[in-house]
Design an enzyme around this catalytic site. Sequence first.
Site, mmCIF file in Angstrom:
data_model
loop_
_atom_site.group_PDB
_atom_site.id
_atom_site.type_symbol
_atom_site.label_atom_id
_atom_site.label_comp_id
_atom_site.label_asym_id
_atom_site.label_seq_id
_atom_site.Cartn_x
_atom_site.Cartn_y
_atom_site.Cartn_z
ATOM 1 N NE ARG A 27 32.854 -27.830 7.405
ATOM 2 C CZ ARG A 27 33.290 -27.521 8.630
ATOM 3 N NH1 ARG A 27 33.530 -26.272 8.975
ATOM 4 N NH2 ARG A 27 33.506 -28.480 9.522
ATOM 5 C CG ASP A 28 36.971 -27.404 9.632
ATOM 6 O OD1 ASP A 28 37.208 -26.188 9.717
ATOM 7 O OD2 ASP A 28 36.818 -28.129 10.632
ATOM 8 C CG HIS A 220 35.696 -31.669 14.050
ATOM 9 N ND1 HIS A 220 35.293 -31.748 12.730
ATOM 10 C CD2 HIS A 220 36.258 -30.447 14.162
ATOM 11 C CE1 HIS A 220 35.589 -30.642 12.090
ATOM 12 N NE2 HIS A 220 36.182 -29.817 12.936
ATOM 13 C CG HIS A 222 40.510 -27.864 14.435
ATOM 14 N ND1 HIS A 222 40.694 -27.296 13.191
ATOM 15 C CD2 HIS A 222 39.187 -28.115 14.541
ATOM 16 C CE1 HIS A 222 39.519 -27.189 12.582
ATOM 17 N NE2 HIS A 222 38.582 -27.684 13.377
ATOM 18 C CB CYS A 253 36.762 -22.102 12.789
ATOM 19 S SG CYS A 253 35.157 -21.262 12.836
ATOM 20 C CG ASN A 262 39.953 -30.091 10.601
ATOM 21 O OD1 ASN A 262 39.925 -29.093 9.883
ATOM 22 N ND2 ASN A 262 38.958 -30.423 11.399
#
Length: 317
Positions: A27-28, A220, A222, A253, A262
């Site tokens: 996803r990310d 979370h 990055h 993002c 990430n």
Amino acid sequence: MSHDQLPMTVPAEGLPARVRIHEVGARDGLQNEKTAVPTEVKAEFIRRLADAGLTTIEATSFVHPKWVPQLADAEQLFPMVSGLGGVRLPVLVPNLRGLDRALALGAREVAVFASATETFARANLNRTLDESLSVFEPVVRQARDAGAHVRGYVSMCFGDPWEGAVPLDQVVRVCRALRDMGCDELSLGDTIGVATPGHVRALLTGLNAAGVPTDVIGVHFHDTYGQALANTHAALLHGVSTVDASAGGLGGCPYAKSATGNLATEDLVWMLRGLGIDTGVDLGRLVATSTWMAGHLGRPSPSRTVRALSHEDTEEH
Ligand code: HMG
Ligand code: MG
């Protein structure tokens, strides 16, 4: 050396016995790719991640397809992986329309995504911060009524590319609001990778003081400034045991300037393995998966661990 190379295990005091990795590469990671990744490749990526031992794999987002065209195939992809046994497959939902789409396909875990800053709420969700919280309120309620587990992301917890420093109490307010709505867990997003370990401890302490217990908090990070692993270690020392990471360090993002990948799952697994913390992940299989994905994306993984372990297979030393 081969994919089987592992660090020596030397446990340290004061750390959790087990860490749940919340894998966000599909996803990310893929939401930020310039080239379209075929749906079948995404499905294979998720299957391989599961095969490597990851048990929480964020699959995709049910957002507006024009806002994130890279994930416009969510309706096709989700059914291709939803039968994977023993794997949690959370998906992002920005509003009721997204929740309906996810629940219609049988999603059991969803995530809303808020921002600690006004500017990013507008950039990412086209709403003011308070408007976005009002949008999430019925999403969380209806998701829970449907029996789904709900994660609440908070972006820009440690700094914002437009607003600069983000006061702790601003982050705490948004986290509290998401908890009060009924989010089962929170994920503290360092969207642009500017956090440092003392800042992480200070935010966790502030959240605890505001009645948010550590066991509902995930982190979370990055890795823009190479701090993600140090920040993770600081969070572990505070008792956090849910850590987001993306295989191969994919990520970013599309609506945040200066967001890069990430924390790489392989780098995380290497450290946890060395600390004797169980993750259930087979590092060799994971590296092979990220190397395979890097081939599809046409560039090497930025993960130091992936590079170290995959180079060893092809180079003489
Ligand atoms: P909007 O344009 O304000 O939407 O976008 P709207 O509510 O005005 O609706 C406009 C049209 O879009 C309507 O269609 C809706 O039905 C449709 P019309 O009636 O005009 O034909 N629509 C949808 N269609 C499909 N699925 C939906 C949906 N919603 C509305 N879910 C919106 C508002 C929130 C939808 C948009 O801004 C959006 O999709 N944003 C998503 C951005 C995004 O995905 N960002 C990346 C994820 S967050 C992240 O990466 C950070 C994180 O990793 C943590 C960290 O690192 O910090 C989680
Ligand atoms: Mg992110």
